[in-house]
Design a protein around this motif. Structure first.
Motif, mmCIF file in Angstrom:
data_model
loop_
_atom_site.group_PDB
_atom_site.id
_atom_site.type_symbol
_atom_site.label_atom_id
_atom_site.label_comp_id
_atom_site.label_asym_id
_atom_site.label_seq_id
_atom_site.Cartn_x
_atom_site.Cartn_y
_atom_site.Cartn_z
ATOM 1 N N HIS A 107 -35.148 13.121 10.248
ATOM 2 C CA HIS A 107 -34.625 13.203 8.882
ATOM 3 C C HIS A 107 -35.796 13.134 7.901
ATOM 4 N N MET A 108 -36.184 14.258 7.330
ATOM 5 C CA MET A 108 -37.345 14.219 6.427
ATOM 6 C C MET A 108 -37.001 13.643 5.047
ATOM 7 N N HIS A 109 -35.701 13.613 4.702
ATOM 8 C CA HIS A 109 -35.299 13.047 3.409
ATOM 9 C C HIS A 109 -34.542 11.729 3.550
ATOM 10 N N ARG A 157 -42.370 11.737 7.639
ATOM 11 C CA ARG A 157 -42.795 12.321 8.920
ATOM 12 C C ARG A 157 -43.417 13.724 8.790
ATOM 13 N N MET A 158 -44.123 13.928 7.688
ATOM 14 C CA MET A 158 -44.724 15.242 7.450
ATOM 15 C C MET A 158 -45.776 15.610 8.501
ATOM 16 N N ASP A 159 -46.497 14.609 9.031
ATOM 17 C CA ASP A 159 -47.522 14.936 10.034
ATOM 18 C C ASP A 159 -46.880 15.532 11.289
ATOM 19 N N GLU A 160 -45.760 14.899 11.724
ATOM 20 C CA GLU A 160 -45.068 15.414 12.913
ATOM 21 C C GLU A 160 -44.517 16.817 12.669
ATOM 22 N N ALA A 183 -40.124 21.373 2.014
ATOM 23 C CA ALA A 183 -39.377 22.074 3.070
ATOM 24 C C ALA A 183 -39.330 23.581 2.813
ATOM 25 N N ALA A 184 -39.210 23.961 1.545
ATOM 26 C CA ALA A 184 -39.102 25.387 1.216
ATOM 27 C C ALA A 184 -40.364 26.153 1.609
ATOM 28 N N GLY A 185 -41.483 25.458 1.776
ATOM 29 C CA GLY A 185 -42.731 26.122 2.142
ATOM 30 C C GLY A 185 -42.951 26.234 3.648
#
Ligand code: NAD
Length: 233
Positions: A107-109, A157-160, A183-185
């Motif tokens: 869950h990124m958010h 968890r952006m690195d993962e 996320a859009a990128g």
């Protein structure tokens, strides 16, 4: 075409729409009733914590009444059967992917069903209201907030996620408008690194031009059809 081994799937509010959970931007969506700056920013929480806590209490109660749909179930089936790497990155804060049985997901958010204590920085599973300022189960402080990433905060968890994007040969975006960064990128990152890119959405997203292929339709139809194709059924 190179055979697919590693897949990253990004999901958004559209995957849960047919479970009866409002999306943000579709007609009739959440933002027609609440402006983001009133409920989903750290500034809003500082200004009017009761409004923000009441909004999330209402949403937390509502999602517990909802059920996963055929799109969540198809993705869980793919997760269980896919022999290569697979990661479902959801922007959704509901728990419908995991209730359908998905395991390789994050869950990124953040998550509606977690509370985050601003005193001890620990997370606790939380199903009830926060408006009455209950004590943190870990440290006892009355300092719990929803464990969701608000506008202006750093996704989790952006690195993962970036590591999985570097390794994937297929990137699939499902039910997201492509309006919320980072996320859009992801589609551009994956495509620049050589992945094939596929969009499954009700209508073309804002980043539609970046996808090699778009399949338009309701998630409960287009997602199971794509999963059947991937599993050779
Ligand atoms: P969004 O509301 O911006 O876009 C939803 C997208 O889904 C649109 O492109 C729409 O065309 C599409 N869609 C609507 N119904 C669909 C259906 N039946 N099948 C397939 N696609 C459908 O949502 P987003 O891009 O996820 O926005 C990002 C933010 O919204 C995230 O931060 C997320 O945390 C938050 N959000 C989460 C939930 C949830 O947890 N279920 C609900 C609303 C918003």
């Amino acid at each position: 075409m190179v055979p697919v081994r590693n897949i990253v799937i990004l999901t958004g509010a559209g995957v849960s729409a047919e479970s009866g959970i409002d999306t943000f931007r579709s007609a009739g969506g959440l933002w027609e009733r609440h402006r983001p700056e009133d409920v989903a920013t750290p500034e809003a929480f500082a200004r009017d914590p009761d409004l923000v806590l009441a909004f999330y209490d209402m949403r937390r109660a509502a999602i517990q009444e909802k059920q996963p749909n055929a799109a969540h179930e198809a993705l869980a089936r793919l997760d269980a059967a896919w022999p290569g790497e697979l990661l479902i990155v959801t922007q959704n804060i509901d728990d419908l992917h995991e209730r359908a049985g998905a395991r390789r997901m994050l869950h990124m958010h953040g998550e509606h069903l977690n509370a985050w204590c601003r005193a001890c920085d620990r997370r606790s599973r939380w199903l009830g209201p926060l408006l009455d300022r209950p004590p943190c189960p870990q440290c006892g402080a009355a300092a719990l907030r929803p464990d969701v990433v608000w506008f202006g905060e750093m996704p989790y968890r952006m690195d993962e996620i970036q590591a999985a994007l570097r390794r994937c040969d297929l990137f699939v975006s499902i039910g997201t408008s492509g309006a919320v960064y980072p996320a859009a990128g992801f589609v551009r990152d994956a495509r620049d690194l050589g992945a094939r890119t596929l969009e499954l959405n009700l209508e073309p997203s804002q980043g539609s031009a970046w996808f090699h292929e778009s399949r338009l339709g309701p998630a409960t139809e287009v997602v199971p059809a794509w999963v059947d194709e991937m599993l050779g059924q």
